[in-house]
Design a protein around this motif. Sequence first.
Motif, PDB file in Angstrom:
ATOM      1  N   UNK A  38     -44.523   2.069  -0.723  1.00 25.37           N
ATOM      2  CA  UNK A  38     -45.334   2.071  -1.635  1.00 25.37           C
ATOM      3  C   UNK A  38     -46.588   2.740  -1.819  1.00 25.37           C
ATOM      4  N   UNK A  39     -46.386   4.117  -1.714  1.00 29.07           N
ATOM      5  CA  UNK A  39     -47.506   5.195  -1.836  1.00 29.07           C
ATOM      6  C   UNK A  39     -48.368   5.105  -2.967  1.00 29.07           C
ATOM      7  N   UNK A  40     -47.776   4.859  -4.135  1.00 25.56           N
ATOM      8  CA  UNK A  40     -48.539   5.012  -5.323  1.00 25.56           C
ATOM      9  C   UNK A  40     -49.131   3.674  -5.921  1.00 25.56           C
ATOM     10  N   UNK A  43     -47.332   2.432  -9.375  1.00 30.47           N
ATOM     11  CA  UNK A  43     -47.386   3.118 -10.773  1.00 30.47           C
ATOM     12  C   UNK A  43     -45.938   3.609 -11.041  1.00 30.47           C
ATOM     13  N   UNK A  45     -44.726   5.880  -9.374  1.00 31.67           N
ATOM     14  CA  UNK A  45     -44.941   7.434  -9.278  1.00 31.67           C
ATOM     15  C   UNK A  45     -44.658   8.135  -8.035  1.00 31.67           C
ATOM     16  N   UNK A  46     -44.146   7.393  -7.052  1.00 34.74           N
ATOM     17  CA  UNK A  46     -43.731   8.011  -5.928  1.00 34.74           C
ATOM     18  C   UNK A  46     -42.320   7.858  -5.374  1.00 34.74           C
ATOM     19  N   UNK A  48     -41.408   5.593  -3.207  1.00 33.06           N
ATOM     20  CA  UNK A  48     -41.364   5.475  -1.822  1.00 33.06           C
ATOM     21  C   UNK A  48     -41.218   3.789  -1.519  1.00 33.06           C
ATOM     22  N   UNK A  66     -37.028   4.649 -18.043  1.00 37.87           N
ATOM     23  CA  UNK A  66     -36.791   5.882 -18.042  1.00 37.87           C
ATOM     24  C   UNK A  66     -37.686   6.751 -16.798  1.00 37.87           C
ATOM     25  N   UNK A  70     -36.148   8.694 -13.544  1.00 36.41           N
ATOM     26  CA  UNK A  70     -36.453  10.003 -13.168  1.00 36.41           C
ATOM     27  C   UNK A  70     -37.105  10.036 -11.728  1.00 36.41           C
ATOM     28  N   UNK A  71     -37.819   9.176 -11.322  1.00 42.30           N
ATOM     29  CA  UNK A  71     -38.355   9.073  -9.939  1.00 42.30           C
ATOM     30  C   UNK A  71     -37.427   8.834  -8.953  1.00 42.30           C
ATOM     31  N   UNK A  73     -34.391   9.792  -9.021  1.00 48.00           N
ATOM     32  CA  UNK A  73     -33.372  10.766  -9.184  1.00 48.00           C
ATOM     33  C   UNK A  73     -33.955  12.132  -8.066  1.00 48.00           C
ATOM     34  N   UNK A  74     -35.164  11.710  -7.721  1.00 55.58           N
ATOM     35  CA  UNK A  74     -35.644  12.635  -6.477  1.00 55.58           C
ATOM     36  C   UNK A  74     -35.694  11.946  -5.472  1.00 55.58           C
ATOM     37  N   UNK A  76     -33.983  10.376  -1.797  1.00 49.90           N
ATOM     38  CA  UNK A  76     -32.906  10.402  -0.731  1.00 49.90           C
ATOM     39  C   UNK A  76     -32.038   9.139  -0.970  1.00 49.90           C
ATOM     40  N   UNK A 105     -38.088   6.418   3.355  1.00 43.97           N
ATOM     41  CA  UNK A 105     -38.401   6.759   2.184  1.00 43.97           C
ATOM     42  C   UNK A 105     -38.813   8.115   1.773  1.00 43.97           C
ATOM     43  N   UNK A 106     -38.529   8.581   0.527  1.00 49.75           N
ATOM     44  CA  UNK A 106     -38.842  10.137   0.440  1.00 49.75           C
ATOM     45  C   UNK A 106     -39.285  10.293  -0.937  1.00 49.75           C
TER      46      UNK A 106
END
Lengths: 106, 419
Positions: A38-40, A43, A45-46, A48, A66, A70-71, A73-74, A76, A105-106
Amino acid sequence: MPKVTFIEHNGTAHTVEAANGESLMRAAVDNNVPGIDGDCGGECACATCHVYVEADWWEKVGGRTETEETMLSFAAATKDNSRLCCQIMMSDALDGIVVHTPDGQH
Amino acid sequence: MNHISMDAVRAAEARAWSTPLADLAPADPQLFKDNAHWAYFERLRKEDPIHFTRDSEFGPYWSITKYKDIMAVDTNHKVFSSLSTLGGIAIRDQRADFPLPMFIAMDPPIHDAQRKVVSPIVAPGNLAILEHTIRERAQTILDGLPRGEAFDWVDRVSIELTTQMLATLFDFPFHDRRKLTRWSDVATSVAGPGGVVETEEQRQAELRECAGYFMTLWNQRVNAPPTTDLISMLAHGESTRNMTPQEFLGNLILLIVGGNDTTRNSLTGGLYAFSKFPAQYQKLRANHDLLDSTVPEIIRWQTPLAHMRRTAVSDIELGGKHIKAGDKVIMWYVSGNRDEEVIENPNELVVDRARPRQHLSFGFGVHRCVGNRLAEMQLRIVWEEILKRDLDIEVLEEPERVMSTFVRGYTSMPVRIRN
């Protein structure tokens, strides 16, 4: 208070309470559940706080936005039942929900 | 601290508070070299958190200085573009005559496609495979350090270790690995007398040498079965195998700088921070489990990249200010990571913070650092090995810092191992 169970990659289960309207990520971080970073801070936005939602609960947690798509999709090792759990808010309908955490988490 | 830099800090602090607000220009490389930028950002966070500087060597720019405003810009890639043709991701505009396209300086959807090719190599599963090699190399480096005599921590530990890691990731010829360090320094440098490179021509010539070297490796890998190193992944990846030579060079530079400078300077920054806050080190020494929170805390405290830049592509209001399409917007991570509203006692390194992972050093949103887990793993391993050996390392002098508003780094830091 409603409960959520996080099952770690190694099979260890952690059941914690989450207030209605609170995100599953917040419940995990505040209760030191391993495997959720939960780094962000919620939001979207990370990526994790990635979890796999158990089949019985998939319909009830709603769809991805949406931005979440997107997040994710980055991240792992995503699967069809992947979600960012900062975007899943606790409610009476989700009392007892079970999610699994990935190997990292990545 | 020596007298010259102490004077520079005091003079800069006085200027930070006495300069008319409208003339305040924090993007001054000398301020960063002198470690004297803090007061500028402290004032901006208090008095004008979204600040416009009309004139500077980098042209006009907005400074975003508070944690939450930085988050708002970083997560709004539709308005705040990273595109290299608009200037890219640093305050100094990317040169149009020598373009280096790289995915960090692209917008979705091309960004997303190229990032996804690189991402798996630094994902947790692959890192677990690398951990053993990284630990062995860290052990060898630490065991080879002199005892009881002064040496440069930057050169002997920070550079050596991160360069070895990078060579491993690229499967780069090991004996030539310091070339990677050189290219990283050249890529982020500004040409000038006494600088890393004297002229822009020299800079471009060295980067072409870098491109040529990697092109040879690319040709070897593209004609061989896919392996798990980065060059092979790029050579075989669907979204990257048809890159132009400029794109290939650009993405290489991104990975070299990304995997080199940042971790290198956090390795130095951590040791430096412990010399400032020795009680925190004793706390960690007594309880090694605190490394889990210490590593992200070091990365926050150091903030190895001081800023990221965006270019607005449409008008937008932020915190009551009107940012116009075409404006240069600087997200000062170095300031957001010292924002008292979000982080308690932000100037101090605290090894057991409740939420140490909530910092801006990796950025947020689609451009969030892809190698963040690798960086954390390298730092964790080095500190685990230092703690295991219970090395008593004394910082002998203030470090020399890099002259840059972008890379917050160290060129040397003399230390001695007392035991």
